[in-house]
Design an enzyme around this catalytic site. Structure first.
Site, PDB file in Angstrom:
ATOM      1  N   ILE A 182       0.835  -1.208   0.000  1.00 39.19           N
ATOM      2  CA  ILE A 182       0.000   0.000   0.000  1.00 39.19           C
ATOM      3  C   ILE A 182       0.868   1.256   0.000  1.00 39.19           C
ATOM      4  O   ILE A 182       0.634   2.192  -0.782  1.00 39.19           O
ATOM      5  CB  ILE A 182      -0.962  -0.011   1.205  1.00 39.19           C
ATOM      6  CG1 ILE A 182      -2.112  -0.978   0.927  1.00 39.19           C
ATOM      7  CG2 ILE A 182      -1.492   1.389   1.499  1.00 39.19           C
ATOM      8  CD1 ILE A 182      -3.129  -1.090   2.036  1.00 39.19           C
ATOM      9  N   VAL A 185       2.368   1.594  -3.512  1.00 39.92           N
ATOM     10  CA  VAL A 185       1.423   2.068  -4.522  1.00 39.92           C
ATOM     11  C   VAL A 185       1.097   3.538  -4.300  1.00 39.92           C
ATOM     12  O   VAL A 185       0.994   4.319  -5.260  1.00 39.92           O
ATOM     13  CB  VAL A 185       0.135   1.213  -4.500  1.00 39.92           C
ATOM     14  CG1 VAL A 185      -0.964   1.850  -5.336  1.00 39.92           C
ATOM     15  CG2 VAL A 185       0.423  -0.196  -5.015  1.00 39.92           C
ATOM     16  N   GLU A 186       0.966   3.944  -3.045  1.00 42.24           N
ATOM     17  CA  GLU A 186       0.570   5.318  -2.745  1.00 42.24           C
ATOM     18  C   GLU A 186       1.660   6.338  -3.061  1.00 42.24           C
ATOM     19  O   GLU A 186       1.389   7.346  -3.718  1.00 42.24           O
ATOM     20  CB  GLU A 186       0.165   5.436  -1.269  1.00 42.24           C
ATOM     21  CG  GLU A 186      -1.128   4.728  -0.915  1.00 42.24           C
ATOM     22  CD  GLU A 186      -2.351   5.408  -1.511  1.00 42.24           C
ATOM     23  OE1 GLU A 186      -2.262   6.590  -1.909  1.00 42.24           O
ATOM     24  OE2 GLU A 186      -3.402   4.754  -1.584  1.00 42.24           O
ATOM     25  N   THR A 187       2.878   6.107  -2.588  1.00 42.90           N
ATOM     26  CA  THR A 187       3.901   7.159  -2.685  1.00 42.90           C
ATOM     27  C   THR A 187       5.294   6.666  -3.050  1.00 42.90           C
ATOM     28  O   THR A 187       6.251   7.428  -2.979  1.00 42.90           O
ATOM     29  CB  THR A 187       4.024   7.913  -1.340  1.00 42.90           C
ATOM     30  OG1 THR A 187       4.467   7.001  -0.320  1.00 42.90           O
ATOM     31  CG2 THR A 187       2.695   8.526  -0.924  1.00 42.90           C
ATOM     32  N   TYR A 375      -7.202  -0.801  -8.003  1.00 39.46           N
ATOM     33  CA  TYR A 375      -6.261  -0.440  -6.945  1.00 39.46           C
ATOM     34  C   TYR A 375      -6.034  -1.618  -5.998  1.00 39.46           C
ATOM     35  O   TYR A 375      -4.884  -1.984  -5.701  1.00 39.46           O
ATOM     36  CB  TYR A 375      -6.794   0.762  -6.167  1.00 39.46           C
ATOM     37  CG  TYR A 375      -5.980   1.119  -4.947  1.00 39.46           C
ATOM     38  CD1 TYR A 375      -4.929   2.026  -5.033  1.00 39.46           C
ATOM     39  CD2 TYR A 375      -6.255   0.549  -3.699  1.00 39.46           C
ATOM     40  CE1 TYR A 375      -4.172   2.351  -3.917  1.00 39.46           C
ATOM     41  CE2 TYR A 375      -5.496   0.869  -2.576  1.00 39.46           C
ATOM     42  CZ  TYR A 375      -4.459   1.764  -2.697  1.00 39.46           C
ATOM     43  OH  TYR A 375      -3.712   2.076  -1.597  1.00 39.46           O
TER      44      TYR A 375
END
Length: 390
Positions: A182, A185-187, A375
């Protein structure tokens, strides 16, 4: 010389301390700004003996606001059309009055802050839904997030923070690979956390994006509360075009509800502390229905694609048992508990055949983080890849 009583000294220092707090966190970096702020705040404080506390605070905050406005601020790369005079708009004034009444904010202070807010046209542009894409492809989306950089950096992040990941897994039941995926994927592990001023973004979306104005107005309130609780200058916090903050890209409301001080250093820091980000992601998933030790999804078999329409229309919330799915010609290629609720997950691939899976409750929990099946499946695939490479 008779020293001032402690209560009086604390009373007089409030404006100066508030001003120091704002300048430090805004990173103005200007000696002139410090001098201007203190030269304004100090006389206001020194002449305040016997004056009501509200008057002292107002004078100090006004001096600080002037210094903040005159000092050279760090320039955000986000496109903006400049000050939008939000402080003069009736709906903004009503919002400010509500924040003052419900949460004890000082109206003059918020009015001064909103007078410096800039409309962020990029936030509106990126938030506006694009026309439905006929060629939307799960395979192409997957490739964006299972790239060499995320895999390499994900393994490094896992190695460097293994103790926190293991602690989060033990406390919340969420596997390390899911947490690592997570954040990746986010940052990309903090490399892309956003450079928009969060106050600009949330104000713009709250008052100039009618489609989701109620949601962003609530998040704007949460942001002001979060900034006050964490002693942050509202102008210092950068984030995404939607106002998400830090390594895990939490919205302000999620920070206040789910973020944890995982390293127990006395503060919650999602912007630069990996331990807090790890613990917060795990807690978020746990509180959104993560079931420890259970799978995320299953490979699916089906007799006829034409019979799947009712299952697709039912959505991604798990609600069918494997026996009920059999009535639609659907089965699992892997063992599934008879009691486990399942959903049909369809992932279009443009002109190529659609990919179908059976989503378990843990798949649905990931979609609470970002309400997209693409996602959630990308998180799962990256997590599985990282675990295999370990």
């Amino acid at each position: 010389m008779n020293p001032l009583p402690n209560a009086t000294r604390a009373h007089l220092l409030l404006p100066i301390l508030r001003c120091r707090f704002r300048l430090r966190l805004a990173r103005l970096g200007s000696a002139a700004a410090w001098s201007a702020a203190l030269s304004c705040a100090l006389p206001a404080a020194l002449c305040a003996t016997g004056v009501a506390k509200t008057a002292v605070l107002t004078a100090g905050l006004a001096a600080c606001a002037v210094a903040h406005a005159q000092a050279p601020a760090r320039r955000s790369p986000a496109p903006s059309i400049g000050a939008a005079d939000y402080a003069s708009r009736p709906e903004v004034k009503a919002f400010i009055a509500e924040m003052a009444e419900r949460h004890g904010f000082i109206e003059s202070e918020l009015l001064q802050a909103f007078s410096q807010v800039h409309y962020n046209d990029e936030a509106v542009r990126l938030m506006t839904p694009a026309p439905p894409a006929a060629g939307r492809s799960w395979h192409a989306y997957r490739a964006r997030f299972l790239d060499a950089l995320r895999i390499r950096e994900g393994l490094r992040f896992w190695r460097e923070h293994e103790q926190w990941l293991e602690l989060a897994a033990a406390r919340y039941g969420v596997p390390p690979e899911i947490i690592v995926a997570i954040i990746g994927v986010e940052t990309i592990y903090g490399r892309r956390t956003g450079e928009h001023r969060v106050l600009d973004v949330l104000t713009t979306l709250a008052f100039d994006y009618p489609r989701r104005a109620d949601y962003f107005r609530a998040e704007l309130g949460e942001f002001l509360l979060y900034s006050r609780e964490a002693n942050l200058d509202v102008f210092s916090v950068r984030g995404s075009y939607a106002g998400a903050i830090g390594l895990p890209q939490f919205m302000p409301g999620s920070i206040r509800r789910f973020a944890v001080d995982f390293d127990e250093d006395g503060r919650v820091d999602l912007r630069s502390t990996a331990a807090d980000a790890i613990g917060s992601v795990a807690r978020f998933l746990a509180e959104h229905g993560w079931r420890a030790g259970e799978p995320v999804r299953f490979e699916m078999l089906f007799d006829s694609e034409g019979r799947l329409a009712p299952l697709i229309e039912a959505g991604i919330r798990p609600q069918f048992t494997i026996d009920e799915l059999a009535g639609y010609g659907v089965s699992s290629a892997e063992p599934v508990s008879f009691e486990m609720p399942l959903a049909l997950i369809d992932l279009p691939n443009g002109d190529k055949p659609t990919s179908y899976y059976l989503g378990a409750p843990n798949f649905f929990a990931i979609t609470r983080y970002n309400r997209s099946s693409f996602y959630a499946m990308a998180v799962y695939e990256l997590a599985r890849t990282l675990a295999a490479r370990r």
